[in-house]
Design a protein around this motif. Structure first.
Motif, PDB file in Angstrom:
ATOM      1  N   LYS A  27       0.839  -1.185   0.000  1.00 18.01           N
ATOM      2  CA  LYS A  27       0.000   0.000   0.000  1.00 18.01           C
ATOM      3  C   LYS A  27       0.878   1.240   0.000  1.00 18.01           C
ATOM      4  N   MET A  28       0.516   2.217  -0.839  1.00 19.87           N
ATOM      5  CA  MET A  28       1.215   3.493  -0.879  1.00 19.87           C
ATOM      6  C   MET A  28       0.172   4.595  -0.706  1.00 19.87           C
ATOM      7  N   ALA A  29       0.205   5.229   0.454  1.00 20.11           N
ATOM      8  CA  ALA A  29      -0.784   6.272   0.781  1.00 20.11           C
ATOM      9  C   ALA A  29      -2.202   5.751   0.594  1.00 20.11           C
ATOM     10  N   GLY A  30      -2.430   4.486   0.989  1.00 18.99           N
ATOM     11  CA  GLY A  30      -3.747   3.885   0.898  1.00 18.99           C
ATOM     12  C   GLY A  30      -4.097   3.320  -0.452  1.00 18.99           C
ATOM     13  N   ASN A  31      -3.203   3.421  -1.425  1.00 19.84           N
ATOM     14  CA  ASN A  31      -3.449   2.921  -2.774  1.00 19.84           C
ATOM     15  C   ASN A  31      -2.656   1.643  -3.025  1.00 19.84           C
ATOM     16  N   GLN A  32      -3.234   0.767  -3.840  1.00 18.67           N
ATOM     17  CA  GLN A  32      -2.553  -0.468  -4.181  1.00 18.67           C
ATOM     18  C   GLN A  32      -1.359  -0.181  -5.088  1.00 18.67           C
ATOM     19  N   ALA A  33      -0.211  -0.763  -4.734  1.00 19.44           N
ATOM     20  CA  ALA A  33       1.006  -0.526  -5.514  1.00 19.44           C
ATOM     21  C   ALA A  33       1.773  -1.827  -5.688  1.00 19.44           C
ATOM     22  N   GLU A  34       2.606  -1.835  -6.718  1.00 14.85           N
ATOM     23  CA  GLU A  34       3.460  -2.999  -6.973  1.00 14.85           C
ATOM     24  C   GLU A  34       4.818  -2.520  -7.457  1.00 14.85           C
ATOM     25  N   LEU A  35       5.865  -3.089  -6.883  1.00 18.46           N
ATOM     26  CA  LEU A  35       7.231  -2.823  -7.314  1.00 18.46           C
ATOM     27  C   LEU A  35       7.812  -4.125  -7.844  1.00 18.46           C
ATOM     28  N   ALA A  36       8.290  -4.097  -9.075  1.00 18.58           N
ATOM     29  CA  ALA A  36       8.791  -5.314  -9.713  1.00 18.58           C
ATOM     30  C   ALA A  36      10.214  -5.110 -10.207  1.00 18.58           C
ATOM     31  N   LEU A  37      11.035  -6.127  -9.985  1.00 15.49           N
ATOM     32  CA  LEU A  37      12.380  -6.194 -10.556  1.00 15.49           C
ATOM     33  C   LEU A  37      12.335  -7.188 -11.699  1.00 15.49           C
ATOM     34  N   ILE A  38      12.714  -6.750 -12.886  1.00 12.11           N
ATOM     35  CA  ILE A  38      12.668  -7.585 -14.079  1.00 12.11           C
ATOM     36  C   ILE A  38      14.061  -7.665 -14.675  1.00 12.11           C
ATOM     37  N   VAL A  39      14.519  -8.872 -14.908  1.00 14.30           N
ATOM     38  CA  VAL A  39      15.832  -9.095 -15.511  1.00 14.30           C
ATOM     39  C   VAL A  39      15.652  -9.977 -16.739  1.00 14.30           C
ATOM     40  N   GLN A  40      16.036  -9.456 -17.884  1.00 11.90           N
ATOM     41  CA  GLN A  40      16.014 -10.239 -19.110  1.00 11.90           C
ATOM     42  C   GLN A  40      17.435 -10.670 -19.453  1.00 11.90           C
ATOM     43  N   ASN A  41      17.551 -11.914 -19.924  1.00 14.88           N
ATOM     44  CA  ASN A  41      18.857 -12.489 -20.248  1.00 14.88           C
ATOM     45  C   ASN A  41      19.741 -12.504 -18.999  1.00 14.88           C
ATOM     46  N   ILE A  42      19.259 -13.209 -17.991  1.00  8.95           N
ATOM     47  CA  ILE A  42      19.926 -13.251 -16.685  1.00  8.95           C
ATOM     48  C   ILE A  42      21.378 -13.685 -16.812  1.00  8.95           C
ATOM     49  N   ALA A  43      21.651 -14.643 -17.680  1.00  2.00           N
ATOM     50  CA  ALA A  43      23.003 -15.194 -17.815  1.00  2.00           C
ATOM     51  C   ALA A  43      23.912 -14.309 -18.652  1.00  2.00           C
ATOM     52  N   ASN A  44      23.420 -13.162 -19.111  1.00  2.00           N
ATOM     53  CA  ASN A  44      24.216 -12.216 -19.890  1.00  2.00           C
ATOM     54  C   ASN A  44      24.788 -12.864 -21.152  1.00  2.00           C
ATOM     55  N   ALA A  45      23.961 -13.678 -21.795  1.00  2.00           N
ATOM     56  CA  ALA A  45      24.409 -14.349 -23.018  1.00  2.00           C
ATOM     57  C   ALA A  45      24.426 -13.358 -24.177  1.00  2.00           C
ATOM     58  N   ASN A  94      23.058  -8.772 -35.460  1.00  2.00           N
ATOM     59  CA  ASN A  94      21.828  -8.602 -34.684  1.00  2.00           C
ATOM     60  C   ASN A  94      21.997  -9.332 -33.352  1.00  2.00           C
ATOM     61  N   GLU A  95      22.842  -8.779 -32.513  1.00  4.73           N
ATOM     62  CA  GLU A  95      23.207  -9.430 -31.258  1.00  4.73           C
ATOM     63  C   GLU A  95      22.333  -8.916 -30.115  1.00  4.73           C
ATOM     64  N   PHE A  96      21.719  -9.832 -29.391  1.00  2.00           N
ATOM     65  CA  PHE A  96      20.893  -9.430 -28.250  1.00  2.00           C
ATOM     66  C   PHE A  96      21.772  -8.683 -27.243  1.00  2.00           C
ATOM     67  N   PRO A  97      21.260  -7.578 -26.648  1.00  7.71           N
ATOM     68  CA  PRO A  97      22.131  -6.678 -25.885  1.00  7.71           C
ATOM     69  C   PRO A  97      22.456  -7.118 -24.460  1.00  7.71           C
ATOM     70  N   GLY A  98      22.804  -8.373 -24.240  1.00  8.43           N
ATOM     71  CA  GLY A  98      23.254  -8.786 -22.916  1.00  8.43           C
ATOM     72  C   GLY A  98      22.164  -8.664 -21.868  1.00  8.43           C
ATOM     73  N   ARG A  99      22.578  -8.665 -20.601  1.00  8.54           N
ATOM     74  CA  ARG A  99      21.628  -8.601 -19.493  1.00  8.54           C
ATOM     75  C   ARG A  99      20.956  -7.234 -19.438  1.00  8.54           C
ATOM     76  N   LEU A 100      19.633  -7.227 -19.317  1.00  4.05           N
ATOM     77  CA  LEU A 100      18.858  -5.996 -19.222  1.00  4.05           C
ATOM     78  C   LEU A 100      18.032  -6.038 -17.936  1.00  4.05           C
ATOM     79  N   THR A 101      18.250  -5.068 -17.079  1.00  2.00           N
ATOM     80  CA  THR A 101      17.576  -5.013 -15.780  1.00  2.00           C
ATOM     81  C   THR A 101      16.776  -3.725 -15.681  1.00  2.00           C
ATOM     82  N   ARG A 102      15.580  -3.841 -15.135  1.00  2.00           N
ATOM     83  CA  ARG A 102      14.778  -2.639 -14.925  1.00  2.00           C
ATOM     84  C   ARG A 102      13.876  -2.815 -13.702  1.00  2.00           C
ATOM     85  N   LEU A 103      13.513  -1.692 -13.103  1.00  2.00           N
ATOM     86  CA  LEU A 103      12.542  -1.636 -12.017  1.00  2.00           C
ATOM     87  C   LEU A 103      11.258  -1.023 -12.554  1.00  2.00           C
TER      88      LEU A 103
END
Length: 681
Positions: free
Chosen positions: A639-657, A666-675
Motif C-alpha cells: 500500500k502506498m498512501a492507501g493505494n494499491q502498488a506494486e514494485l517489480a524487478l525484471i531481468v532479461q537475459n539473466i546469464a548475460n548471453a 543482430n546481437e541481443f544486448p546482454g543482461r537488461l535489468t529494470r525496475l
C-alpha cells in the motif's frame, strides 16, 4: 507456370524423422484412454453438449465464432494478462516467444524500421515476416508497403491488452490473404474493465517508460484513456562477439527510438440490444534506422494513428449483427544518407476498411457466421519503391480488396463438431481467390478431444513486390514474365487437446505444402521466367502444456520442431528454415499475498535463414547458432498512501548471453535489468 518441384521422394521419407513424429503422436493418442472412465462408451448416447464444455476456455478468433477452444477448427494459443506480466516482456513482440513454433528476433530490421521479426514456422526470407496476419480487436495492422508488422509503431501499450489469441496455422478462410502461416489477434480490455487511475514507471539500463491510464463510467458510457512515453536505446553499439573483424560485422544497427503513445476507447450501451465502440490510437516519435556504411537516417520520425467505429446488435435468436469501420494512417518523415548522398525517405500508408458480419442459427445444432468487407489501401514511398531507372519512383500505389466469408459450425452429435468455411476475395493485384477450410472435432471423452482439419490459404504480394514485378517486366528487362500471383499453401493437421492429470495438453502434427512462393529480389528469378517459382514442404509438431503445481504455482511449457524441404530455386533458401526444435518454459509462483515471482526460459536450435549475410571469405554461412536465455521477474505488492502498488524487478537475459538472432549483426544486448513501479488510484 511454376517450376516443377523435383526433389527426390527419399528426402521426404526419412525413417528417423517419421518414426519420431509417429511415436510422439502415438503416446498422446493412447494416453487419454488410460484415464477414461469405465462405461463411457455405453453412456455416450445420453451425454449432452455441456458435458464436453465445462471449464473450457472460449476463443473468439479462429472461425469468427465464439467457441470453446477444443471446438475451434484450428490450434489456438491464448496468452492472458497474467502470462504477459509473468513474461517480463518489454516489447509486445517478445511475448510471442511463448508460442510454440514462433521465432522472434530482436530488432532485426536494419532499413525501414528498427524493429523485431515475429515469424511463425520459419519461412523467414525478409525481416518483415510478411506471411502472418496481425489484428488488434479484429483490425488488421498488416502493413501494405513491405507486408508484415512494424511492432514498435503500433499504438498500443501492454497494460491495455486483455489477452492475445494466436491461431497456429493458415486461417485465410476467416481472415483472407496474408493469414498464410497464422493469425495473431490482440484483444484489448473493454473500457468498463479499467476504471480509476493508474500510473507506472519503468527504468533500467537502456530503457525507460512512463504510463498513465484513466477509466470511468458515465451512465451507459464507459471510457478509458492511456498515455505513455518510452525510450529504448536498443542494441549495444558494438557487437561483443563478432563473427568477423570486418568493421561492418563489429557494429550493431542504428536502432534508438522514442515512442509517444495515446489511446482512447469508449463503449456505449445504446439500449438493451445495441452497443457502439469507438477507438482512437496514436504512436509517434523519433526513430533511428540503418547500419554501418549503408543507409542511415539524418532525421526520421514515425507518426501513426487509427480510428475505429464498431456497432453490434444482439439478436433475439441469440445471434449478432455487427458493422466495423476503421481508418489507419502510417507516416514516416525522413531524410536518408547513403553512398549517393541524401535521399527522400518519406513514406505514407493509409487504409480504409468497412466490414459487416452476421451470426445466427439457420438450423438446429448449427451456427453460421457470414459477412463481407471492402478495403482501400494507398502507399507512397519514393525511396523504398524506386527501383532500376526509377520509372516507378513517384506517385501513389492504390490497392482495392473485396471479400465474402462464411463459417458453418454443425454439432453432428454431442461429441462431434464440424466446422466448414471459406473466404472469397478479389484484389487489384492478383484477381480472385477462394480459400476453404474443413475441420472435425471429436470429443473422445469429456476430457479428450481430437481434431483433423484441412485448409488452403494465400498471401498477396506487397506493394514492394508488385513494384518490383513491374520493374522486371519492363521493356528493357524481361517483358515476357507472367504476372505475379498469390502464394498458396495446402495445410493438413491432426490435433489433440485434453487434460492429463491436472495438465491441459495441446498437441498437433502438421503437413504444409507451400507453392508459388514469391521472390522479386533476385534477378535469377526473373531470368528463370517465373517470380512465383518457389516451393517448400514442411512437417512438424507442436506441444503446449499448462499445469498447476500446487495452489500457488503454475507452469506453461511449449515445444515445437520440424523440417522444411525445398529445391531452393534461384538461391532462395527455404530448406531447414524451421528450427529443429524450440522450447519455452514459464514458471510462476505466488509466495504469499505480497510476493510473486516468475522465471522464463527459452531455447532455440540452430536456424537457417535466407542468404542475407552469406560470405564464404569471412567463413560465415546461412546459419545462426542455437541459443538459450533466461528471464526473471520478482514483484512485491504493498500500500502506498492507501493505494494499491506494486514494485517489480525484471531481468532479461539473466546469464548475460551474447547471441545472434536472425543475422550476425543482430546481437541481443546482454543482461537488461529494470525496475517497474505501478500504483492504482
Amino acid at each position: 507456370m511454376p517450376t516443377v518441384f523435383s526433389m527426390p521422394d527419399a528426402v521426404f521419407s526419412r525413417r528417423v524423422s517419421s518414426l519420431k513424429y509417429r511415436r510422439l503422436f502415438a503416446v498422446l493418442l493412447f494416453a487419454p484412454y488410460l484415464n477414461a472412465q469405465a462405461g463411457f462408451v455405453e453412456e455416450s448416447a445420453e451425454r449432452g453438449e455441456s458435458l464436453f464444455l465445462d471449464d473450457i476456455p472460449v476463443v473468439l478468433s479462429a472461425s469468427r465464432l465464439s467457441q470453446p477452444i477444443n471446438e475451434a477448427p484450428a490450434a489456438v494459443t491464448v496468452i492472458d494478462k497474467q502470462m504477459i506480466k509473468d513474461s517480463g516482456a518489454w516489447d509486445l513482440s517478445e511475448i510471442f516467444r511463448l508460442v510454440p513454433g514462433m521465432y522472434v528476433a530482436y530488432h532485426a530490421d536494419p532499413y525501414f524500421s528498427a524493429d523485431s521479426t515475429v515469424a511463425y514456422h520459419g519461412m523467414v526470407t525478409t525481416t518483415t515476416s510478411d506471411r502472418m496476419q496481425v489484428l488488434i480487436d479484429g483490425r488488421s495492422v498488416y502493413s501494405g508497403l513491405f507486408g508484415g508488422v512494424n511492432w514498435s509503431d503500433l499504438p498500443i501499450v501492454l497494460a491495455d491488452i486483455e489477452r492475445i489469441e494466436v491461431i497456429r496455422g493458415p486461417d485465410s478462410a476467416s481472415y483472407g490473404a496474408n493469414s498464410y502461416l497464422g493469425v495473431i489477434n490482440i484483444i484489448t480490455l473493454h473500457a468498463a474493465e479499467s476504471r480509476g487511475a493508474s500510473v507506472s514507471f519503468s527504468y533500467g539500463n537502456s530503457r525507460s517508460e512512463a504510463v498513465f491510464r484513466y477509466g470511468a463510467k458515465s451512465g451507459d458510457l464507459s471510457y478509458r484513456m492511456t498515455a505513455s512515453i518510452r525510450k529504448d536505446e536498443g542494441e549495444n553499439a558494438l557487437i561483443q562477439h563478432p563473427t568477423s573483424q570486418d568493421k561492418f560485422w563489429t557494429l550493431n544497427k542504428y536502432d534508438n527510438k522514442t515512442m509517444q503513445i495515446f489511446n482512447l476507447r469508449t463503449d456505449y450501451q445504446i439500449n438493451a440490444s445495441d452497443t457502439l465502440e469507438f477507438q482512437f490510437g496514436y504512436n509517434g516519435g523519433p526513430r533511428e534506422v540503418g547500419e554501418y556504411d549503408n543507409v542511415a537516417a539524418v532525421t526520421r520520425r514515425a507518426e501513426n494513428h487509427f480510428e475505429m467505429l464498431y456497432w453490434r446488435r444482439a439478436l433475439e435468436s441469440g445471434g449478432e449483427l455487427s458493422v466495423k469501420a476503421f481508418h489507419t494512417q502510417e507516416r514516416v518523415n525522413a531524410r536518408l544518407i547513403d553512398s549517393d548522398g541524401i535521399s527522400d525517405g518519406d513514406a505514407r500508408f493509409s487504409r480504409f476498411d468497412l466490414e459487416a458480419q452476421h451470426t445466427f442459427s439457420p438450423f438446429k445444432n448449427t451456427r453460421l457466421v457470414w459477412g463481407g468487407s471492402v478495403r482501400y489501401d494507398n502507399t507512397y514511398a519514393p525511396y523504398y519503391l524506386g527501383v532500376g531507372d526509377n520509372q516507378y519512383l513517384y506517385g501513389d500505389f492504390p490497392y482495392h480488396l473485396q471479400r465474402l466469408f462464411g463459417n458453418l459450425e454443425w454439432r453432428v452429435r454431442p461429441d462431434l463438431v464440424l466446422n466448414a468455411g471459406a473466404m472469397a476475395e478479389h484484389n487489384t493485384y492478383t484477381g480472385s481467390d477462394v480459400t476453404p477450410r474443413i475441420a472435425l472435432n471429436w470429443h473422445a471423452t469429456p476430457d479428450h478431444t481430437f481434431r483433423i482439419s484441412h485448409s488452403r490459404a494465400t498471401r498477396s504480394p506487397s506493394v514492394y513486390e508488385k513494384i518490383y514485378e513491374g520493374y522486371w517486366r519492363g521493356a528493357d528487362m524481361y517483358p515476357s514474365l507472367p504476372p505475379l500471383q498469390t502464394e498458396r499453401v495446402k495445410s493438413t493437421e491432426i490435433g489433440y487437446m485434453g487434460k492429463i492429470a491436472k495438465a491441459d495438453v495441446d498437441f498437433r502434427i502438421f503437413y504444409d505444402d507451400y507453392n508459388e512462393l514469391i521472390d522479386v529480389r533476385k534477378e535469377k528469378s526473373a531470368i528463370s521466367g517465373d517470380l512465383n517459382a518457389g516451393r517448400a514442404l514442411m512437417r512438424g509438431y507442436e506441444l503446449q502444456v499448462k499445469a498447476p503445481l500446487g495452489d500457488a504455482t503454475r507452469i506453461i511449457y511449449g515445444l515445437s520442431g520440424g523440417t522444411v524441404k525445398s529445391d531452393n530455386i534461384n538461391g532462395v533458401i527455404y530448406s531447414d528454415s524451421l528450427p529443429k526444435y524450440s522450447h519455452s518454459l514459464l514458471i510462476s509462483h505466488k509466495f504469499n499475498e505480497q510476493w510473486q515471482g516468475s522465471l522464463v526460459a527459452y531455447q532455440v536450435a540452430k536456424t537457417k535463414f535466407n542468404a542475407t549475410d552469406f560470405n564464404p571469405v569471412m567463413n560465415r554461412g546461412y546459419y545462426v547458432d542455437g541459443n538459450r536465455r533466461f528471464d526473471g521477474r520478482l514483484a512485491y505488492q504493498f500500500k502506498m498512501a492507501g493505494n494499491q502498488a506494486e514494485l517489480a524487478l525484471i531481468v532479461q537475459n539473466i546469464a548475460n548471453a551474447h547471441y545472434f538472432e536472425y543475422r550476425h549483426d543482430n546481437e541481443f544486448p546482454g543482461r537488461l535489468t529494470r525496475l517497474k513501479l505501478k500504483v492504482d488510484f
